[in-house]
Design a protein around this motif. Structure first.
Motif, PDB file in Angstrom:
ATOM      1  N   VAL A  10       0.837  -1.199   0.000  1.00 17.19           N
ATOM      2  CA  VAL A  10       0.000   0.000   0.000  1.00 17.19           C
ATOM      3  C   VAL A  10       0.874   1.252   0.000  1.00 17.19           C
ATOM      4  O   VAL A  10       2.062   1.201   0.315  1.00 17.19           O
ATOM      5  CB  VAL A  10      -0.988   0.008   1.188  1.00 17.19           C
ATOM      6  CG1 VAL A  10      -1.954  -1.170   1.104  1.00 17.19           C
ATOM      7  CG2 VAL A  10      -0.251  -0.014   2.515  1.00 17.19           C
ATOM      8  N   ASP A  11       0.260   2.382  -0.342  1.00 13.71           N
ATOM      9  CA  ASP A  11       0.989   3.633  -0.553  1.00 13.71           C
ATOM     10  C   ASP A  11       1.216   4.488   0.687  1.00 13.71           C
ATOM     11  O   ASP A  11       2.016   5.419   0.644  1.00 13.71           O
ATOM     12  CB  ASP A  11       0.249   4.490  -1.585  1.00 13.71           C
ATOM     13  CG  ASP A  11       0.248   3.851  -2.956  1.00 13.71           C
ATOM     14  OD1 ASP A  11       1.206   3.114  -3.270  1.00 13.71           O
ATOM     15  OD2 ASP A  11      -0.709   4.078  -3.712  1.00 13.71           O
ATOM     16  N   SER A  12       0.494   4.222   1.769  1.00 16.01           N
ATOM     17  CA  SER A  12       0.605   5.093   2.943  1.00 16.01           C
ATOM     18  C   SER A  12       0.121   4.341   4.180  1.00 16.01           C
ATOM     19  O   SER A  12      -0.611   3.343   4.066  1.00 16.01           O
ATOM     20  CB  SER A  12      -0.250   6.348   2.752  1.00 16.01           C
ATOM     21  OG  SER A  12      -1.635   6.009   2.780  1.00 16.01           O
ATOM     22  N   PRO A  13       0.493   4.822   5.363  1.00 17.76           N
ATOM     23  CA  PRO A  13      -0.038   4.191   6.572  1.00 17.76           C
ATOM     24  C   PRO A  13      -1.553   4.382   6.674  1.00 17.76           C
ATOM     25  O   PRO A  13      -2.251   3.509   7.194  1.00 17.76           O
ATOM     26  CB  PRO A  13       0.718   4.874   7.711  1.00 17.76           C
ATOM     27  CG  PRO A  13       1.285   6.113   7.134  1.00 17.76           C
ATOM     28  CD  PRO A  13       1.452   5.882   5.669  1.00 17.76           C
ATOM     29  N   ALA A  14      -2.070   5.492   6.174  1.00 23.40           N
ATOM     30  CA  ALA A  14      -3.525   5.704   6.183  1.00 23.40           C
ATOM     31  C   ALA A  14      -4.219   4.671   5.298  1.00 23.40           C
ATOM     32  O   ALA A  14      -5.281   4.148   5.652  1.00 23.40           O
ATOM     33  CB  ALA A  14      -3.859   7.123   5.728  1.00 23.40           C
TER      34      ALA A  14
END
Length: 179
Positions: A10-14
């Motif tokens: 995935v691209d971000s922790p969010a």
């Protein structure tokens, strides 16, 4: 990469958190875990956990740790793993051992990076006092991430802090035959 086991980068922790929250909404179990790349503070005077795991404007606390003195009726790691509120906290290798979840989200820290196909430990990015003093730091960190990435029984989502490491892993995933 998809198959019987759902592995995602995935691209971000969010995005990691949202991915897992969707799984919980489908009645699966899920937890977020991370390499030990941040300090682990004690709770504040009101016993609130501090948001130690910070990535840009996204921040979450480590899970509650055991304090000295009288043992709790239920160990804090068990509470983190089993109670609904544990989802908002980040587990590390010490709190996740002995537990499995349907899905796990891993924040792959910058304490272990891949450079030109070789795994390199960056001692200064580790907050694990025991591990960072070892002469086998890279091996121990590889073990740490192997454990963290193996806690999900149905799937694992991973956010890589280091872009070069992410690209290395994605190249190897793309080279795998699809089943």
């Amino acid at each position: 990469w998809r198959g019987e086991y759902d592995f995602r980068v995935v691209d971000s922790p969010a995005a990691l958190e949202a991915d897992l929250q969707a799984k919980i909404g489908q009645k699966f179990t899920a937890r977020m875990v991370a390499g030990f790349c941040w300090k682990w503070s004690d709770p504040d005077a009101q016993n609130a956990l501090l948001p130690d795991v910070v990535l840009g404007d996204w921040a979450r606390p480590w899970n509650r740790k055991e304090k000295g003195g009288e043992p709790p009726q239920r160990h804090p790691y068990t509470l983190w793993a089993k109670e609904k509120s544990g989802f908002n906290e980040i587990g590390c290798i010490y709190s996740v051992q002995g537990f499995e979840f349907d899905y796990t989200g891993v924040i792959f820290g910058n304490d272990l990076v891949n450079r030109d196909g070789a795994w390199v430990a960056i001692k200064g990015n580790s907050h694990d006092k025991t591990v960072k003093t070892s002469k086998e730091l890279a091996t121990l960190l590889q073990h740490t991430y192997r454990v963290l990435m193996s806690r999900g029984m149905r799937g694992t989502s991973v956010y890589f802090m280091d872009e070069e490491t992410r690209q290395y892993v994605e190249r190897h995933l793309q080279a795998q035959p699809q089943g």
